[in-house]
Write a protein that holds these residues in place. Structure first.
Motif, PDB file in Angstrom:
ATOM      1  N   ASN A 104       1.002  -0.785   0.466  1.00 36.31           N
ATOM      2  CA  ASN A 104       0.363   0.168  -0.240  1.00 36.31           C
ATOM      3  C   ASN A 104       1.368   1.518  -0.108  1.00 36.31           C
ATOM      4  N   GLY A 105       1.985   0.732   0.775  1.00 33.05           N
ATOM      5  CA  GLY A 105       3.091   2.542   0.266  1.00 33.05           C
ATOM      6  C   GLY A 105       3.340   3.366  -0.891  1.00 33.05           C
ATOM      7  N   PRO A 106       3.115   2.646  -1.848  1.00 32.92           N
ATOM      8  CA  PRO A 106       3.616   2.983  -3.518  1.00 32.92           C
ATOM      9  C   PRO A 106       2.348   3.324  -3.884  1.00 32.92           C
ATOM     10  N   TYR A 107       1.132   2.537  -3.878  1.00 29.36           N
ATOM     11  CA  TYR A 107      -0.223   2.686  -3.850  1.00 29.36           C
ATOM     12  C   TYR A 107      -0.431   4.013  -3.412  1.00 29.36           C
ATOM     13  N   SER A 108      -0.621   3.979  -1.998  1.00 34.51           N
ATOM     14  CA  SER A 108      -0.772   5.511  -1.668  1.00 34.51           C
ATOM     15  C   SER A 108      -0.509   6.824  -1.752  1.00 34.51           C
ATOM     16  N   LEU A 109       1.351   6.557  -2.101  1.00 37.60           N
ATOM     17  CA  LEU A 109       1.921   7.998  -2.405  1.00 37.60           C
ATOM     18  C   LEU A 109       1.564   8.038  -3.760  1.00 37.60           C
ATOM     19  N   ILE A 110       1.363   7.441  -5.107  1.00 38.92           N
ATOM     20  CA  ILE A 110       1.011   7.663  -6.137  1.00 38.92           C
ATOM     21  C   ILE A 110      -0.501   8.545  -6.298  1.00 38.92           C
ATOM     22  N   THR A 111      -1.466   8.122  -5.376  1.00 36.01           N
ATOM     23  CA  THR A 111      -2.750   8.511  -6.018  1.00 36.01           C
ATOM     24  C   THR A 111      -2.299   9.401  -5.061  1.00 36.01           C
ATOM     25  N   THR A 112      -2.283  10.191  -4.598  1.00 31.86           N
ATOM     26  CA  THR A 112      -2.629  11.532  -3.742  1.00 31.86           C
ATOM     27  C   THR A 112      -1.335  12.364  -4.011  1.00 31.86           C
ATOM     28  N   ALA A 113       0.306  12.030  -3.275  1.00 25.50           N
ATOM     29  CA  ALA A 113       1.221  13.192  -3.410  1.00 25.50           C
ATOM     30  C   ALA A 113       1.813  13.015  -4.794  1.00 25.50           C
ATOM     31  N   VAL A 114       1.665  12.352  -5.722  1.00 26.77           N
ATOM     32  CA  VAL A 114       2.744  12.062  -7.057  1.00 26.77           C
ATOM     33  C   VAL A 114       1.012  12.577  -7.731  1.00 26.77           C
ATOM     34  N   ALA A 115      -0.186  12.357  -7.519  1.00 29.79           N
ATOM     35  CA  ALA A 115      -1.278  12.844  -8.614  1.00 29.79           C
ATOM     36  C   ALA A 115      -0.846  14.518  -8.250  1.00 29.79           C
ATOM     37  N   THR A 116      -1.432  15.116  -7.244  1.00 28.45           N
ATOM     38  CA  THR A 116      -1.423  16.299  -7.268  1.00 28.45           C
ATOM     39  C   THR A 116       0.082  17.059  -7.198  1.00 28.45           C
ATOM     40  N   ASP A 117       1.560  16.963  -7.330  1.00 26.27           N
ATOM     41  CA  ASP A 117       2.388  17.078  -8.083  1.00 26.27           C
ATOM     42  C   ASP A 117       2.028  17.623  -9.302  1.00 26.27           C
ATOM     43  N   LEU A 118       1.949  16.632 -10.366  1.00 25.56           N
ATOM     44  CA  LEU A 118       1.524  15.869 -11.545  1.00 25.56           C
ATOM     45  C   LEU A 118       0.923  17.003 -11.949  1.00 25.56           C
ATOM     46  N   GLY A 119      -0.701  16.910 -11.293  1.00 23.71           N
ATOM     47  CA  GLY A 119      -0.773  18.161 -11.275  1.00 23.71           C
ATOM     48  C   GLY A 119      -1.222  19.837 -11.519  1.00 23.71           C
ATOM     49  N   THR A 120      -0.390  19.939 -10.626  1.00 27.05           N
ATOM     50  CA  THR A 120       0.147  21.367 -10.227  1.00 27.05           C
ATOM     51  C   THR A 120       1.432  21.832 -10.902  1.00 27.05           C
ATOM     52  N   GLN A 121       1.740  20.694 -11.692  1.00 30.34           N
ATOM     53  CA  GLN A 121       3.469  21.256 -12.382  1.00 30.34           C
ATOM     54  C   GLN A 121       3.677  22.081 -13.104  1.00 30.34           C
ATOM     55  N   ASP A 122       5.108  22.586 -12.870  1.00 30.21           N
ATOM     56  CA  ASP A 122       5.246  24.312 -13.857  1.00 30.21           C
ATOM     57  C   ASP A 122       4.694  24.167 -15.158  1.00 30.21           C
ATOM     58  N   ALA A 123       4.571  22.787 -15.924  1.00 24.65           N
ATOM     59  CA  ALA A 123       3.730  22.138 -17.412  1.00 24.65           C
ATOM     60  C   ALA A 123       2.882  22.989 -17.524  1.00 24.65           C
ATOM     61  N   ILE A 124       1.859  23.281 -16.733  1.00 27.76           N
ATOM     62  CA  ILE A 124       0.445  23.642 -16.853  1.00 27.76           C
ATOM     63  C   ILE A 124       0.343  25.464 -15.911  1.00 27.76           C
ATOM     64  N   LYS A 125       1.293  25.443 -15.567  1.00 25.50           N
ATOM     65  CA  LYS A 125       1.451  26.806 -14.933  1.00 25.50           C
ATOM     66  C   LYS A 125       0.553  27.086 -13.685  1.00 25.50           C
ATOM     67  N   GLY A 126       0.461  26.382 -12.334  1.00 25.01           N
ATOM     68  CA  GLY A 126      -0.421  25.997 -11.137  1.00 25.01           C
ATOM     69  C   GLY A 126      -1.767  26.388 -12.334  1.00 25.01           C
ATOM     70  N   ASN A 127      -2.381  25.506 -13.252  1.00 20.43           N
ATOM     71  CA  ASN A 127      -3.851  26.180 -13.140  1.00 20.43           C
ATOM     72  C   ASN A 127      -4.500  24.461 -12.796  1.00 20.43           C
ATOM     73  N   SER A 128      -5.283  25.180 -11.623  1.00 22.89           N
ATOM     74  CA  SER A 128      -5.791  24.563 -10.343  1.00 22.89           C
ATOM     75  C   SER A 128      -7.012  23.844 -11.136  1.00 22.89           C
ATOM     76  N   ARG A 129      -7.341  24.032 -12.704  1.00 22.15           N
ATOM     77  CA  ARG A 129      -8.608  23.031 -12.472  1.00 22.15           C
ATOM     78  C   ARG A 129      -8.019  21.953 -13.842  1.00 22.15           C
ATOM     79  N   ALA A 130      -6.614  21.414 -13.540  1.00 24.38           N
ATOM     80  CA  ALA A 130      -6.380  20.005 -14.167  1.00 24.38           C
ATOM     81  C   ALA A 130      -6.177  19.405 -13.268  1.00 24.38           C
ATOM     82  N   LEU A 131      -6.457  19.217 -11.900  1.00 23.04           N
ATOM     83  CA  LEU A 131      -5.877  18.715 -10.784  1.00 23.04           C
ATOM     84  C   LEU A 131      -7.513  17.535 -10.786  1.00 23.04           C
TER      85      LEU A 131
END
Length: 488
Positions: free
Chosen positions: A397-424
């Protein structure tokens, strides 16, 4: 000539009055902290309730396979696997649309509606016991309906938490603690379903159904989906989460000026809100595809345990004795307790070393010997079974939990989309939706493979973990190279 700085925006306190602007005193900080804690608590309870309502099918499997048509008989386990895949495949397919929808509607209303509808779907399954329903089509239809409505839960809660915590440097730790809702929900669902199983398996569905529906009403009344809904600003939250040092404040001022320029541009273009990111555009964001396919195999393993572990325990003797249906369901909680600590540990470690992919790969690698040991030695004694089951839950469950939360949020708020909150929500839905396809496949395969023996099932799980590692190798290597380069 630079535009004049706007006046400080007053904040609305939790009591409804106005507090000082950002940096204007401890009252605002305390009010903000209370808001954040309330959001974490409500979203935690909401998603725990989703998982609690998914747990009854695994608890009642052994009972259904023993004496309830159409799941009794030679093809019983296969039909139980088909019942799982009816929910999970629909859930996975609907997840992509749900994420797209969540970026465009009121998150609070959508989440509450999904919880109420999930309660109704779970109650329908429970009603089959009292109405003496033996139609496979009815069970499949109820699971399909449940999959559709539950798919909205994850993108909603991730988007809400991302709105409140998307820019904090402690995201991995916060998400690691918060994402234990999955395991807590599994534990609560197992306990509730097992506790009332002796009164009839229908109650195992009805009790969790009532819980998720009641919490849906609470979410509708009390959840604040975005800081702006109560007059708070994102830059003020960053100060609160990261400290009030002067250097941090200067950075926030620059970010705010940048945001003001973006807002002016949006107004000139005739839009007050950032454009919601497209589905294919989200897939092309850096890191989204590798993590999505990694989660495909990680979630395949996690959901195989979610849906089949009580059945496995019931049909495999521990110290020469077979456990009852109720005891098997309660014992399976140990796996989820390990999952709680595994998710928190993975989030804390990924923050400490600043490397999500390395952390996920490490946990995946260690889960392979953990599963081998559990299968080989879990039957020796109850102590061996509990200890090795806990270890398996911790690493699976360690990687499963990490990828579905922190990683998803990292990718959904990354510089490539300039902080577009509607991408998360869209990015979260892509990652978890792809993972959910694997989650649908694992229990289905288990229903068929288990007829050949449980060694074959564990072999399938180990192969799946190995494939999950393959998709992380490049990203883990890039993180290692970046860290080595940073030291020189």
């Amino acid at each position: 000539m630079e535009p004049a700085a706007p006046p400080p925006v007053p904040f609305v306190s939790p009591q409804g009055g106005h507090a000082a602007a950002a940096g204007g005193g401890g009252g605002t900080a305390r009010g903000l902290r209370r808001r954040q804690y309330a959001v974490l608590a409500l979203t935690f309870a909401a998603y725990a309730a989703f998982h609690a309502s998914r747990k009854p099918p695994s608890i009642v499997k052994a009972v259904l396979s023993a004496d309830w048509a159409p799941f009794s008989g030679p093809r019983g386990t296969q039909r139980l696997g088909e019942l799982d895949v009816a929910f999970l495949s629909t859930y996975a397919a609907a997840m992509f649309a749900a994420g797209h929808l969540a970026d465009r509607v009121d998150l609070r209303v959508l989440l509450a509606a999904a919880m109420l509808a999930s309660g109704a779907a779970s109650a329908a399954l429970g009603a089959a016991y009292f109405l003496d329903v033996h139609s496979l089509a009815f069970f499949l239809a109820a699971q399909v309906a449940s999959g559709v409505v539950q798919s909205a839960g994850w993108p909603c809660v991730v988007a809400v938490v991302g709105n409140w915590f998307g820019h904090t440097s402690r995201r991995g730790t916060i998400m690691g603690v918060w994402t234990s809702h999955t395991s807590v929900g599994n534990i609560a669902g197992s306990f509730l379903a097992a506790a009332v199983l002796e009164f009839g398996w229908g109650w195992s569905f009805l009790v969790p159904a009532f819980v998720i529906a009641a919490l849906g009403v609470v979410v509708l009344v009390f959840l604040v989906a975005h800081p702006s809904d109560v007059g708070l600003e994102l830059d003020a939250m960053e100060v609160e989460m990261n400290g009030d040092g002067g250097e941090e404040v200067e950075l926030l001022v620059e970010d705010k000026k940048e945001a003001e320029v973006d807002d002016e541009f949006e107004v000139e273009m005739g839009s007050q809100l950032p454009r919601a990111i497209g589905f294919l555009e989200a897939w092309r964001l850096p890191g989204v595809a590798p993590y999505a396919f990694c989660l495909f195999f990680s979630k395949l393993v996690a959901y195989t345990f979610l849906y089949w572990l009580p059945f496995y325990i019931r049909n495999n003797a521990v110290a020469g004795q077979f456990l009852s249906h109720k005891a098997s369901g309660i014992l399976s909680i140990v796996f989820d307790i390990g999952g709680v600590l595994g998710g928190i540990s993975a989030g804390f470690l990924s923050d400490a070393i600043g490397a999500r992919a390395i952390t996920s790969a490490l946990f995946l690698l260690l889960s392979i010997p953990a599963l081998i040991l559990y299968r080989a030695f879990g039957s020796i004694s109850m102590r061996h079974n509990i200890g090795l089951m806990f270890l398996s839950g911790f690493f699976v469950n360690g990687p499963y939990s990490l990828i579905t939360t922190a990683v998803a949020t990292d990718l959904g708020t990354q510089d490539a989309i300039k902080g577009n909150s509607r991408a998360l929500a869209t990015v979260s839905a892509i990652i978890d939706g792809t993972g959910s396809v694997g989650a649908a496949l694992g229990p289905l395969l288990t229903g068929y493979i288990s007829t050949r023996g449980w060694n074959s099932v564990f072999f399938m799980l180990i192969v799946s973990i190995s494939l999950a590692l393959v998709f992380l190798i490049r990203m883990a290597r890039d993180e290692i190279v970046a860290k080595i380069g940073a030291r020189h």
